[in-house]
Design a protein around this motif. Structure first.
Motif, mmCIF file in Angstrom:
data_model
loop_
_atom_site.group_PDB
_atom_site.id
_atom_site.type_symbol
_atom_site.label_atom_id
_atom_site.label_comp_id
_atom_site.label_asym_id
_atom_site.label_seq_id
_atom_site.Cartn_x
_atom_site.Cartn_y
_atom_site.Cartn_z
ATOM 1 N N PRO A 103 0.763 -1.242 0.040
ATOM 2 C CA PRO A 103 -0.016 -0.153 0.006
ATOM 3 C C PRO A 103 0.800 1.230 -0.080
ATOM 4 C CG PRO A 103 -0.063 -1.309 2.039
ATOM 5 C CD PRO A 103 0.709 -2.079 1.177
ATOM 6 N N PHE A 104 1.919 1.175 0.536
ATOM 7 C CA PHE A 104 2.944 2.516 0.469
ATOM 8 C C PHE A 104 3.375 2.797 -0.859
ATOM 9 C CE2 PHE A 104 2.956 1.382 5.234
ATOM 10 C CZ PHE A 104 2.806 2.683 5.580
ATOM 11 N N ARG A 105 3.723 1.740 -1.578
ATOM 12 C CA ARG A 105 4.068 2.051 -3.011
ATOM 13 C C ARG A 105 2.873 2.537 -3.846
ATOM 14 N NH1 ARG A 105 6.983 -3.101 -5.600
ATOM 15 N NH2 ARG A 105 8.449 -2.665 -4.012
ATOM 16 N N LYS A 106 1.839 1.870 -3.592
ATOM 17 C CA LYS A 106 0.392 2.249 -4.348
ATOM 18 C C LYS A 106 0.135 3.917 -3.968
ATOM 19 C CE LYS A 106 -3.808 2.262 -6.041
ATOM 20 N NZ LYS A 106 -4.204 2.148 -7.433
ATOM 21 N N LEU A 107 0.572 4.197 -2.753
ATOM 22 C CA LEU A 107 0.173 5.624 -2.155
ATOM 23 C C LEU A 107 1.236 6.508 -2.918
ATOM 24 C CD1 LEU A 107 -1.569 6.961 -0.083
ATOM 25 C CD2 LEU A 107 0.316 6.601 1.433
ATOM 26 N N MET A 108 2.540 6.136 -3.401
ATOM 27 C CA MET A 108 3.202 7.027 -4.243
ATOM 28 C C MET A 108 2.705 7.173 -5.669
ATOM 29 S SD MET A 108 5.328 8.050 -1.980
ATOM 30 C CE MET A 108 4.087 7.766 -0.665
ATOM 31 N N LYS A 109 1.569 6.584 -6.390
ATOM 32 C CA LYS A 109 1.389 6.697 -7.571
ATOM 33 C C LYS A 109 0.473 7.782 -7.937
ATOM 34 C CE LYS A 109 1.920 1.855 -8.609
ATOM 35 N NZ LYS A 109 1.431 0.603 -9.455
ATOM 36 N N LYS A 110 0.554 8.118 -9.080
ATOM 37 C CA LYS A 110 -0.273 9.458 -9.290
ATOM 38 C C LYS A 110 -1.443 9.455 -8.934
ATOM 39 C CE LYS A 110 -1.501 12.135 -13.389
ATOM 40 N NZ LYS A 110 -1.377 12.298 -15.071
ATOM 41 N N SER A 111 -2.543 8.267 -9.271
ATOM 42 C CA SER A 111 -3.737 8.160 -8.725
ATOM 43 C C SER A 111 -4.170 8.706 -7.199
ATOM 44 C CB SER A 111 -4.414 6.976 -9.245
ATOM 45 O OG SER A 111 -3.650 5.782 -8.759
ATOM 46 N N SER A 112 -3.008 8.214 -6.361
ATOM 47 C CA SER A 112 -3.272 8.446 -4.956
ATOM 48 C C SER A 112 -2.834 9.673 -4.561
ATOM 49 C CB SER A 112 -2.283 7.465 -4.388
ATOM 50 O OG SER A 112 -2.882 6.163 -4.458
ATOM 51 N N ARG A 113 -2.181 10.595 -5.322
ATOM 52 C CA ARG A 113 -1.597 11.895 -4.979
ATOM 53 C C ARG A 113 -2.475 13.014 -4.408
ATOM 54 N NH1 ARG A 113 2.306 13.421 -9.575
ATOM 55 N NH2 ARG A 113 2.957 11.138 -9.264
ATOM 56 N N PRO A 114 -3.734 13.047 -5.093
ATOM 57 C CA PRO A 114 -4.788 14.208 -4.247
ATOM 58 C C PRO A 114 -5.174 13.862 -3.015
ATOM 59 C CG PRO A 114 -5.361 13.307 -6.618
ATOM 60 C CD PRO A 114 -4.404 12.519 -6.139
ATOM 61 N N GLN A 115 -5.267 12.545 -2.733
ATOM 62 C CA GLN A 115 -5.682 12.404 -1.152
ATOM 63 C C GLN A 115 -4.331 12.485 -0.370
ATOM 64 O OE1 GLN A 115 -6.220 10.078 -3.676
ATOM 65 N NE2 GLN A 115 -7.763 8.935 -3.478
ATOM 66 N N LEU A 116 -3.289 11.901 -0.715
ATOM 67 C CA LEU A 116 -1.839 12.162 0.122
ATOM 68 C C LEU A 116 -1.681 13.645 0.374
ATOM 69 C CD1 LEU A 116 0.068 10.691 1.356
ATOM 70 C CD2 LEU A 116 1.577 10.967 -0.795
ATOM 71 N N VAL A 117 -1.709 14.535 -0.577
ATOM 72 C CA VAL A 117 -1.299 16.023 -0.707
ATOM 73 C C VAL A 117 -2.411 16.432 0.291
ATOM 74 C CG1 VAL A 117 -1.614 18.116 -2.051
ATOM 75 C CG2 VAL A 117 -0.275 16.194 -2.841
ATOM 76 N N ILE A 118 -3.882 16.205 0.177
ATOM 77 C CA ILE A 118 -4.610 16.891 1.043
ATOM 78 C C ILE A 118 -4.448 16.394 2.574
ATOM 79 C CG2 ILE A 118 -7.337 16.972 1.707
ATOM 80 C CD1 ILE A 118 -6.726 18.617 -0.804
ATOM 81 N N ALA A 119 -4.154 14.897 2.702
ATOM 82 C CA ALA A 119 -3.863 14.621 4.092
ATOM 83 C C ALA A 119 -2.821 15.500 4.829
ATOM 84 C CB ALA A 119 -3.708 13.249 4.004
ATOM 85 N N ILE A 120 -1.643 15.485 4.041
ATOM 86 C CA ILE A 120 -0.328 15.708 4.582
ATOM 87 C C ILE A 120 -0.525 17.548 4.788
ATOM 88 C CG2 ILE A 120 2.029 16.317 3.888
ATOM 89 C CD1 ILE A 120 2.171 13.680 2.686
ATOM 90 N N TRP A 121 -1.135 18.328 3.885
ATOM 91 C CA TRP A 121 -1.250 19.783 3.949
ATOM 92 C C TRP A 121 -2.109 20.055 5.048
ATOM 93 C CZ3 TRP A 121 2.104 23.335 3.171
ATOM 94 C CH2 TRP A 121 3.180 23.102 2.245
ATOM 95 N N LEU A 122 -3.144 19.285 5.486
ATOM 96 C CA LEU A 122 -4.006 19.631 6.324
ATOM 97 C C LEU A 122 -3.368 19.620 7.675
ATOM 98 C CD1 LEU A 122 -7.298 17.915 5.540
ATOM 99 C CD2 LEU A 122 -6.862 20.409 5.591
ATOM 100 N N GLN A 123 -2.459 18.770 7.924
ATOM 101 C CA GLN A 123 -1.903 18.444 8.938
ATOM 102 C C GLN A 123 -0.814 19.643 9.459
ATOM 103 O OE1 GLN A 123 -3.032 16.064 11.146
ATOM 104 N NE2 GLN A 123 -4.128 15.720 9.072
ATOM 105 N N VAL A 124 -0.175 19.888 8.424
ATOM 106 C CA VAL A 124 0.800 21.197 8.305
ATOM 107 C C VAL A 124 0.220 22.341 8.632
ATOM 108 C CG1 VAL A 124 2.165 22.566 7.135
ATOM 109 C CG2 VAL A 124 2.382 20.032 6.483
ATOM 110 N N PHE A 125 -0.789 22.482 7.900
ATOM 111 C CA PHE A 125 -1.827 23.752 8.219
ATOM 112 C C PHE A 125 -2.524 23.827 9.784
ATOM 113 C CE2 PHE A 125 -2.722 24.023 3.450
ATOM 114 C CZ PHE A 125 -1.680 24.797 3.460
ATOM 115 N N GLN A 126 -2.857 22.527 10.148
ATOM 116 C CA GLN A 126 -3.495 22.584 11.560
ATOM 117 C C GLN A 126 -2.523 23.053 12.600
ATOM 118 O OE1 GLN A 126 -3.871 18.746 13.935
ATOM 119 N NE2 GLN A 126 -6.097 19.004 13.516
ATOM 120 N N GLN A 127 -1.211 22.820 12.425
ATOM 121 C CA GLN A 127 0.006 23.252 13.398
ATOM 122 C C GLN A 127 0.122 24.639 13.073
ATOM 123 O OE1 GLN A 127 0.229 21.281 15.995
ATOM 124 N NE2 GLN A 127 -0.941 19.980 14.787
#
Length: 514
Positions: free
Chosen positions: A270-294
């Protein structure tokens, strides 16, 4: 009756039968004690680090600096070791979140929650009984392991247990309990501050009770049907699904979970799948929400609220009382989110709060820049205005970026990358919480009032991000996000232009989804 809604592959709306059962409510409340653990620690740290007995025991240099009446208002608590006491927990939680992701997938959400409570109890014992700084820091690391495991497992547990139409409200119970934990911690600090010389030990030791409640309460909660079916305990998953929905006709929802689990099983890494293009929208949103929250600055205020209020002119007791008030505001404002998130939606709350937090942070910065010099203090009226502004700021955060920072990442990933994706979210949150906790007092020393303008600038950035790039996920089942959300968004849909479903096309699609 609260039916969960899903789409078939043609986009037609379907409903799953189900109602809100007492058992689900009990499971949600027990699991949310993981948030209480986290919140209590956030609230207790700032109060303990302002207690003279604690400083004399572990940070005598800071204690001596604090006693000097002429000491710089902004710099008297600036000490890397003192900040390490608070921040060491979060670097440990960062590392633990990836281990917890594996545990969630392999063993389930429930055992991962139990592991979290055991780690946390061990950390409480070490910190409350600490006789030197090394023992204290090791205790914080164990607490961090507990937080990392709990923050990984609990939001996933809540999202998978809840019907789609009330998923937001039930998931926000995690954040609600964080705010209750902060409030309880502030109350405890207020009463233990004058219990010399071991008041700080009582404050740290009481952290064990939510962990104990979570550990023993977890014996009566169920595993999520999704986790059971994902681990090929299919009949047990059907039984639990029927129990939590409170109806006999669960075939459509059950078949959908089985189908999603079979598709997820095709993804070996799943971690390799997460690096693929089709997983990028969710990953970008999830990561940046955490950055912004802090970078809203909330943890800076919550960690160090007593220190902050002392800085603007309140005495020790008054500073702790002011922190209690902000904690109470935090709790009640989170209830607004519980009510509104599934009605108004996620984006409305985030955007409104960004405006509210920007205005209050800016005004606080102006007041401090004009009237709080290196020595001296604000007038009682000005200090009271600062407290009111902090409360209004906390209101905005508590019904938006606080709870939704956990809710949205827990609901946007497909099953095959859900635990891996959420691990990135949790670890990012812990990393930036660590950075803020480790750097805030030094930033306050060097930037002085400018620190509030620093956070205000970040609030503008995150507001723009939410307006243009964050899709609405209200009422969308977690396994329908790709088709209903990402492929329809003006920006993120380009990541699916050449998307090829890598799952087994020979799998039988449930009839209601065809």
């Amino acid at each position: 009756m609260a039916p969960a809604i899903v789409l078939n592959q043609h986009g037609d709306m379907l409903e799953f039968e189900g109602r809100i059962t007492i058992y689900v409510v009990v499971c949600v409340i027990i699991a949310a004690f993981g948030g209480l653990m986290f919140g209590y620690d956030i609230g207790i740290s700032g109060g303990v680090t302002s207690m003279d007995d604690f400083l004399k025991e572990f940070f005598p240099i800071v204690y001596r600096r604090k006693q000097h009446a002429h000491e710089n208002n902004y710099c008297k608590y600036d000490d890397q070791s003192l900040q390490l006491f608070t921040s060491s927990l979060y670097i440990a939680a960062l590392i633990a979140s990836f281990v917890a992701s594996r545990a969630c997938t392999r063993f389930g959400r429930k055992p991962t929650i139990q592991i979290a409570s055991i780690f946390f109890i061990l950390g409480v014992i070490l910190t409350a009984c600490a006789v030197n700084l090394v023992m204290l820091i090791f205790g914080r690391i164990f607490l961090g392991f507990g937080v990392g495991f709990a923050n990984q497992a609990v939001p996933l547990f809540l999202s998978e247990l809840a019907p789609a139409k009330i998923r937001g409200a039930l998931n926000i119970m995690f954040q609600l309990f964080i705010t209750i934990g902060i409030f309880i911690a502030n109350m405890v600090n207020y009463f233990t501050a004058n219990l010399h010389p071991y008041g700080w030990r009582i404050s740290l030791g009481i952290a064990g009770w939510p962990a104990a409640l979570l550990l023993f309460g977890s014996l009566i909660i169920c595993e999520t049907p999704t986790s059971l079916i994902e681990r090929q305990k299919v009949e047990e998953g059907r039984k639990i699904l029927k129990k939590i929905r409170g109806v006999d006709n669960i075939d459509n929802e059950f078949d959908s979970i089985v189908y999603a689990s079979e598709m997820a099983r095709q993804v070996k890494n799943p971690f390799r799948k997460l690096m693929k293009k089709s997983s990028r929208p969710q990953l970008v949103i999830a990561i940046w929400l955490q950055v912004f929250q802090q970078f809203t600055g909330i943890n800076a205020i919550m960690f160090y609220a007593p220190v902050l209020f002392q800085t603007v002119g309140f005495g020790s007791d008054a500073a702790l009382l002011s922190a209690v008030i902000t904690g109470l505001v935090n709790v009640f404002s989170t209830l607004v989110s519980v009510y509104a998130v599934d009605k108004a939606g996620r984006r409305v709350l985030l955007l409104e709060a960004a405006v509210q937090m920007f205005i209050t942070q800016s005004i606080i910065g102006v007041i401090l820049a004009l009237d709080l010099k290196v020595t001296g203090s604000l007038s009682r009226v000005e200090a009271s205005i600062v407290v009111v502004l902090v409360c209004v700021y906390v209101m905005g955060f508590a019904w938006s970026w606080g709870p939704l920072g956990w809710l949205i990442p827990s609901e946007i990933f497909p099953l095959e990358t859900r635990t891996a994706g959420f691990a990135f979210a949790v670890s990012t949150n812990m990393l930036f919480t660590f950075i803020i906790a480790q750097a805030f007092l030094s930033m306050l020393c060097h930037m002085q009032a400018g620190i509030f303008f620093f956070f205000a600038a970040w609030i503008v950035i995150m507001g723009v991000f939410a307006f243009f790039l964050l899709p609405e996920t209200k009422g969308v089942p977690v396994d329908s996000m790709v088709d209903r959300v990402w492929k329809r968004h003006w920006f993120w849909k380009r990541f699916y232009d050449d998307y090829i479903d890598e799952k087994n096309t020979n799998m039988t699609i449930p009839p209601h989804m065809t």
